[in-house]
Design a protein around this motif. Structure first.
Motif, PDB file in Angstrom:
ATOM      1  N   PHE A 500       0.844  -1.200   0.000  1.00  0.00           N
ATOM      2  CA  PHE A 500       0.000   0.000   0.000  1.00  0.00           C
ATOM      3  C   PHE A 500       0.877   1.247   0.000  1.00  0.00           C
ATOM      4  N   ARG A 501       1.909   1.266   0.846  1.00  0.00           N
ATOM      5  CA  ARG A 501       2.768   2.450   0.951  1.00  0.00           C
ATOM      6  C   ARG A 501       3.601   2.662  -0.309  1.00  0.00           C
ATOM      7  N   LYS A 502       3.892   1.593  -1.013  1.00  0.00           N
ATOM      8  CA  LYS A 502       4.623   1.748  -2.280  1.00  0.00           C
ATOM      9  C   LYS A 502       3.740   2.420  -3.321  1.00  0.00           C
ATOM     10  N   TYR A 503       2.429   2.220  -3.213  1.00  0.00           N
ATOM     11  CA  TYR A 503       1.501   2.801  -4.187  1.00  0.00           C
ATOM     12  C   TYR A 503       1.035   4.193  -3.755  1.00  0.00           C
ATOM     13  N   PHE A 504       0.618   4.307  -2.486  1.00  0.00           N
ATOM     14  CA  PHE A 504       0.045   5.557  -1.982  1.00  0.00           C
ATOM     15  C   PHE A 504       1.184   6.463  -1.515  1.00  0.00           C
ATOM     16  N   LYS A 505       1.459   7.512  -2.275  1.00  0.00           N
ATOM     17  CA  LYS A 505       2.528   8.459  -1.932  1.00  0.00           C
ATOM     18  C   LYS A 505       1.917   9.853  -1.853  1.00  0.00           C
ATOM     19  N   ALA A 506       2.071  10.467  -0.708  1.00  0.00           N
ATOM     20  CA  ALA A 506       1.478  11.785  -0.499  1.00  0.00           C
ATOM     21  C   ALA A 506       2.263  12.521   0.581  1.00  0.00           C
ATOM     22  N   LYS A 507       2.109  13.817   0.601  1.00  0.00           N
ATOM     23  CA  LYS A 507       2.814  14.637   1.591  1.00  0.00           C
ATOM     24  C   LYS A 507       1.986  14.757   2.872  1.00  0.00           C
ATOM     25  N   TYR A 508       2.601  14.387   3.971  1.00  0.00           N
ATOM     26  CA  TYR A 508       1.974  14.543   5.279  1.00  0.00           C
ATOM     27  C   TYR A 508       2.004  16.016   5.673  1.00  0.00           C
ATOM     28  N   GLU A 509       0.826  16.555   5.960  1.00  0.00           N
ATOM     29  CA  GLU A 509       0.743  17.965   6.319  1.00  0.00           C
ATOM     30  C   GLU A 509       0.685  18.171   7.837  1.00  0.00           C
ATOM     31  N   LYS A 510      -0.274  17.531   8.474  1.00  0.00           N
ATOM     32  CA  LYS A 510      -0.423  17.715   9.914  1.00  0.00           C
ATOM     33  C   LYS A 510      -1.416  16.685  10.424  1.00  0.00           C
ATOM     34  N   SER A 529      -6.264   8.360  14.312  1.00  0.00           N
ATOM     35  CA  SER A 529      -5.592   9.581  13.872  1.00  0.00           C
ATOM     36  C   SER A 529      -6.517  10.425  13.009  1.00  0.00           C
ATOM     37  N   PHE A 530      -6.229  11.703  12.988  1.00  0.00           N
ATOM     38  CA  PHE A 530      -6.756  12.584  11.946  1.00  0.00           C
ATOM     39  C   PHE A 530      -5.546  13.183  11.253  1.00  0.00           C
ATOM     40  N   ILE A 531      -5.425  12.909   9.953  1.00  0.00           N
ATOM     41  CA  ILE A 531      -4.248  13.349   9.204  1.00  0.00           C
ATOM     42  C   ILE A 531      -4.692  14.021   7.909  1.00  0.00           C
ATOM     43  N   ILE A 532      -4.012  15.110   7.566  1.00  0.00           N
ATOM     44  CA  ILE A 532      -4.259  15.825   6.313  1.00  0.00           C
ATOM     45  C   ILE A 532      -3.130  15.486   5.352  1.00  0.00           C
ATOM     46  N   TRP A 533      -3.505  14.965   4.170  1.00  0.00           N
ATOM     47  CA  TRP A 533      -2.538  14.575   3.143  1.00  0.00           C
ATOM     48  C   TRP A 533      -2.739  15.436   1.904  1.00  0.00           C
ATOM     49  N   ASP A 534      -1.635  15.808   1.287  1.00  0.00           N
ATOM     50  CA  ASP A 534      -1.666  16.475  -0.019  1.00  0.00           C
ATOM     51  C   ASP A 534      -1.259  15.436  -1.057  1.00  0.00           C
ATOM     52  N   THR A 535      -2.243  14.914  -1.798  1.00  0.00           N
ATOM     53  CA  THR A 535      -1.941  13.839  -2.752  1.00  0.00           C
ATOM     54  C   THR A 535      -1.268  14.349  -4.019  1.00  0.00           C
ATOM     55  N   SER A 536      -1.150  15.666  -4.176  1.00  0.00           N
ATOM     56  CA  SER A 536      -0.471  16.204  -5.366  1.00  0.00           C
ATOM     57  C   SER A 536       1.051  16.116  -5.232  1.00  0.00           C
ATOM     58  N   LYS A 537       1.527  15.912  -4.015  1.00  0.00           N
ATOM     59  CA  LYS A 537       2.969  15.820  -3.765  1.00  0.00           C
ATOM     60  C   LYS A 537       3.316  14.390  -3.414  1.00  0.00           C
ATOM     61  N   LYS A 538       4.040  13.722  -4.313  1.00  0.00           N
ATOM     62  CA  LYS A 538       4.303  12.290  -4.197  1.00  0.00           C
ATOM     63  C   LYS A 538       5.534  12.051  -3.327  1.00  0.00           C
ATOM     64  N   GLU A 539       5.294  11.807  -2.063  1.00  0.00           N
ATOM     65  CA  GLU A 539       6.388  11.561  -1.129  1.00  0.00           C
ATOM     66  C   GLU A 539       6.200  10.206  -0.467  1.00  0.00           C
ATOM     67  N   ASP A 540       7.307   9.483  -0.265  1.00  0.00           N
ATOM     68  CA  ASP A 540       7.249   8.220   0.461  1.00  0.00           C
ATOM     69  C   ASP A 540       6.845   8.482   1.908  1.00  0.00           C
ATOM     70  N   ILE A 541       5.990   7.619   2.424  1.00  0.00           N
ATOM     71  CA  ILE A 541       5.612   7.720   3.833  1.00  0.00           C
ATOM     72  C   ILE A 541       6.673   6.992   4.654  1.00  0.00           C
ATOM     73  N   THR A 542       7.451   7.719   5.426  1.00  0.00           N
ATOM     74  CA  THR A 542       8.479   7.121   6.276  1.00  0.00           C
ATOM     75  C   THR A 542       8.128   7.250   7.749  1.00  0.00           C
ATOM     76  N   LYS A 543       7.602   8.381   8.135  1.00  0.00           N
ATOM     77  CA  LYS A 543       7.149   8.582   9.506  1.00  0.00           C
ATOM     78  C   LYS A 543       6.227   9.784   9.538  1.00  0.00           C
ATOM     79  N   VAL A 544       5.363   9.826  10.535  1.00  0.00           N
ATOM     80  CA  VAL A 544       4.514  10.992  10.770  1.00  0.00           C
ATOM     81  C   VAL A 544       4.632  11.353  12.244  1.00  0.00           C
ATOM     82  N   ASN A 545       4.637  12.625  12.513  1.00  0.00           N
ATOM     83  CA  ASN A 545       4.790  13.119  13.874  1.00  0.00           C
ATOM     84  C   ASN A 545       3.480  13.783  14.283  1.00  0.00           C
TER      85      ASN A 545
END
Length: 820
Positions: A500-510, A529-545
């Motif tokens: 899933f993470r290899k396919y779904f790439k997005a920028k973690y906002e907050k 969790s409640f998380i806001i993602w920007d799917t226009s920016k293709k970033e690997d999900i490595t960690k979220v704070n």
């Protein structure tokens, strides 16, 4: 009260003590079995002493209608009401239940003309008894209030407290409000639902649930539903549902009646005041999601978002998108339920809400009307009726969407300004039952969708999660949009979500996390969790704070959630030490790689057939006993909390290999830990850490393996090719001060056990606990023992284990078994 056939006098005494201890139950009125009056000195003598209840008593269990008929005959024969003030209630009780009927509802029967009262009341075969029963049975059924001692203790206590008051002339029923309507629903399910002529499985497929019938009952007066827009209406002695216009422009509907002439229905609602106060109506209808059966809730996503988290999520959206985001962005809640996630939003022209359930659409439309009528109830919806629609996000094509929303999705620039704002369903293919090998996977909940079929080859088992399916469709078919969602965090950390993470790439906002227990339709002790993602920016999900909030909404701390490499989990490390060539000392039962699965990790010498079939066990041998004890220890050394519930156990750094004290401490922790379930009743116990002489055993142990291993007398077999750092010298193991303390406390416990008569000489710690603590009727070990000396010794051992755990825990993080 037990339902055994105790004597009638015992039943009377029991009811007097348990139900009417605040009253005088000693008064004798001729042949009336039981009389409840105010205690002496609590009433004024005017026309005689007032009574609250005259009742017939029966041993065992009896038909309450027949008992009340007998009471009426007893009173009528003696004309008791001529010499004593009639009571507020007549009644009957046995060892199971008690029934009340207001005297005013039955008093006319005492003035029937041409009736022979001079018969034996207890003879049910007389012409007079049957004649009277025919006249009053319907009245008794209609007006009686019945309480079961086991099922209704609070309701019975409340009824007596509210109605057994001097001078009170009418019955006060139990009030229903927004805090207890679910509790009463659960009772309705048992008492009323089975008497309604509905095929519930077929109805469920059509979107009709039993909760709709309950709402029809609840929001009614004199058995007529008052709120017209409900999906089901009660109309005196039947229900009307599925109302729609036919080809002639006339309303047609289906009908459901009762199998018992509405007897159970009347008896149930006699106890409760209907309808509730009007101020609660909108709230109760809005919370229809609480009445949806669990399997439907999981499929439809009926997870009502608490207002505290709605407000916080919208604050986070403002922080990320700017103060004017509601005017600059479009919002679509495609798992809206009854629309509470959208409460507080102001620009209804930019908001769209869809849900799988037609009834939920009706609720939202009703709330829109409430808002338009300037209701002060607080339960209106600031939405446009045309922007609220039925839509199955996981199956329907987008061409079914309203044209304004479809234009936004089809326009690349407008799509960048679309926020998919959701609290999707959390159903998954595996439940907690499957975690411990007792259940079957719930694949049908989440794999019968078009989205699953489209993505199963891309994302693997992660696609079984319904919330993941929402994410995937948004990512693929609404590209470059913003995704603001409540969800579990396993899509970040779980090994099952690697594809899933290899396919779904997005920028973690907050984002933030809160306890799942604050969501009243979610079971479990884990973070949401409640998380806001920007799917226009293709970033690997490595960690979220994420920021962490308590159940009360108080900010507590920050917490990192990590995405891990495919083979970076503890199970990949453990496989290095599998040994199928050597003699087995016991089995390690394994489960998952995250904190929430720790209860499924233990030592045993008798695994279930299901565990063996599913390869959930591996052998513990003399060559890997240290590594297996390290594994068990790190899985149980850190307390499981809601916040760390999904933390993953990882492939450790090499430093642990040279820390012999750490390894030996883990050995001692594992030997004396409660998850060491070795028992001599199921095979040879190789885990006694003492010699016979140390504990004054009365005979030789069947196995001295563990004591010899600790003493350095057992070497690993050189041909196994296992971890070379494993113990192979003839030197005794050296322990820390904390481990030695555990060892010493354990020795005292073993000594005390072996001082008892007729003990099992080969007993394990598990056997010793069972000996002193015993088991309950279900075979489970009791938590305590009556033996004070044992409780002292086991307490000392547990305290020593806690100190050892504090010694080991920092190493678990230092060596990378867990990440902070």
């Amino acid at each position: 009260m037990a339902k055994r056939k105790i004597r009638e006098g015992e039943v009377i005494n029991k009811v007097a003590n348990d139900c009417f201890s605040d009253f005088d139950c000693t008064k004798l009125l001729g042949d009336v079995d039981f009389c409840v009056s105010p205690k002496y000195g609590t009433q004024t003598q005017v026309f005689g002493e007032e009574s609250f209840l005259w009742a017939e008593a029966k041993k065992g269990t009896a038909d309450y209608i027949t008992s009340i008929v007998q009471l009426i005959l007893t009173i009528g024969k003696a004309r008791t009401f001529d010499s004593h003030l009639p009571p507020a209630y007549l009644g009957a009780f046995d060892a199971e239940k008690i029934a009340f009927i207001p005297y005013n509802d039955i008093q006319d029967v005492f003035y029937i003309n041409d009736f022979n009262w001079n018969v034996t009341p207890s003879n049910y075969e007389t012409k007079e008894f049957k004649q009277l029963q025919g006249k009053v049975s319907e009245l008794i059924e209609k007006y009686s209030l019945i309480f079961y001692y086991d099922k209704d203790p609070k309701d019975l206590k409340s009824f007596i407290k509210t109605n057994f008051i001097l001078g009170k002339s009418s019955t006060s029923k139990i009030q229903i409000d927004k805090n207890n309507f679910i509790v009463i629903y659960s009772k309705w399910l048992i008492a009323v639902k089975p008497t309604i002529t509905v095929n519930w499985e077929a109805a469920k497929k059509s979107g009709i649930i039993d909760g709709d019938f309950y709402l029809a009952d609840l929001l009614s007066r004199e058995n007529e539903t008052l709120k017209e827009k409900l999906y089901v209406l009660l109309q005196k002695d039947h229900y009307r549902l599925d109302r729609k216009l036919d080809d002639m422009g006339m309303f047609s509907s289906r009908k459901a009646s009762f199998t018992d002439n509405q007897k159970a229905h009347n008896q149930f609602w006699n106890k409760y005041e209907r309808p509730p106060k009007e101020e609660y109506w909108d709230y109760i209808v809005e919370r229809r999601d609480l009445l949806v059966p669990q399997d439907i809730r999981e499929r439809k996503g009926s997870f009502f978002t608490p207002q505290i988290w709605v407000e916080l999520s919208q604050k986070y959206l403002t922080d990320v998108l700017g103060e004017d985001w509601q005017d600059e962005y479009y919002i679509w809640d495609c798992a809206a339920g009854t629309g509470n996630l959208l409460a507080g939003l102001t620009n209804k022209y930019n908001i769209f809400a869809s849900t799988l359930d037609k009834q939920d659409v009706d609720v939202m439309h009703s709330r829109i009307n409430t808002m338009n009528k300037n209701s002060i109830s607080g339960h209106g919806a600031n939405l446009l009726e045309d922007h609220v629609f039925q839509f199955d996000f996981l199956n329907d094509d987008f061409d079914k969407l309203p044209e304004p929303l479809l234009k936004i999705i089809n326009d690349p620039e407008k799509r960048k300004k679309l926020v998919v704002y959701i609290n999707p369903p959390y159903a998954e293919a595996s439940s907690r039952d499957t975690v411990v090998g007792t259940g079957e996977n719930k694949t049908s909940v989440s794999t019968k969708t078009k989205v699953y079929e489209d993505f199963k080859s891309i994302t693997g088992t992660a696609g079984r999660e319904l919330f993941a399916q929402f994410f995937l469709r948004v990512y693929k078919e609404i590209p470059n949009s913003k995704l603001a969602s409540f969800s579990k965090l396993k899509f970040i950390s779980s090994q099952n979500f690697f594809k899933f993470r290899k396919y779904f790439k997005a920028k973690y906002e907050k984002g933030f996390v809160v306890p799942a227990s604050t969501f009243d339709n979610v079971t479990g002790n884990f973070p949401i969790s409640f998380i806001i993602w920007d799917t226009s920016k293709k970033e690997d999900i490595t960690k979220v704070n994420c920021q962490v909030f308590s159940s009360e909404g108080e900010y507590k701390s920050k917490k990192r959630f990590y995405a891990h490499k495919k083979n970076g989990f503890i199970i990949n490390w453990l496989r290095n030490f599998y040994d199928k060539k050597s003699d087995r000392l016991a089995y390690l039962r394994m489960q998952g790689t995250d904190m929430q699965n720790n209860r499924g990790v233990f030592f045993t010498n008798n695994p279930s057939k299901n565990d063996i079939k599913k390869s959930l066990t591996t052998d513990i041998t003399q060559n890997n006993v240290i590594q297996m004890c390290v594994y068990l220890t790190v899985r149980h050394i850190v307390d499981n909390t809601w916040l760390n519930d999904i933390d993953q156990f990882l492939y450790p750094k090499l430093k642990w290999e040279v820390d012999i004290e750490f390894q030996n401490n883990c050995l001692i922790f594992a030997i004396f830990n409660g998850q060491n379930r070795i028992t001599s009743e199921e095979g040879t116990n190789h885990w006694i850490p003492f010699k016979e002489q140390e504990v004054n055993a009365r005979a030789k142990f069947e196995s001295n393996f563990m004591a010899d291993f600790i003493a350095g007398k057992i070497k690993k077999e050189e041909s196994t090719g296992l971890f070379e750092g494993a113990k192979s010298s003839n030197e005794p193991l050296v322990f820390s001060e904390e481990a030695n303390a555990v060892f010493d406390e354990g020795r005292e416990l073993w000594k005390y056990y072996h001082s008892q008569p007729n003990v099992n000489v080969n007993a394990s710690l598990y056997d010793i606990r069972a000996h002193f603590q015993g088991r309950n009727a279900k075979g489970r070990m009791n938590s305590k023992s009556d033996d004070k000396k044992y409780m002292e010794l086991i307490g000392n051992l547990r305290n020593a284990l806690k100190l050892l755990a504090k010694k080991i825990e920092p190493k678990v993080y230092e060596y990378g078994f867990l990440k902070e």
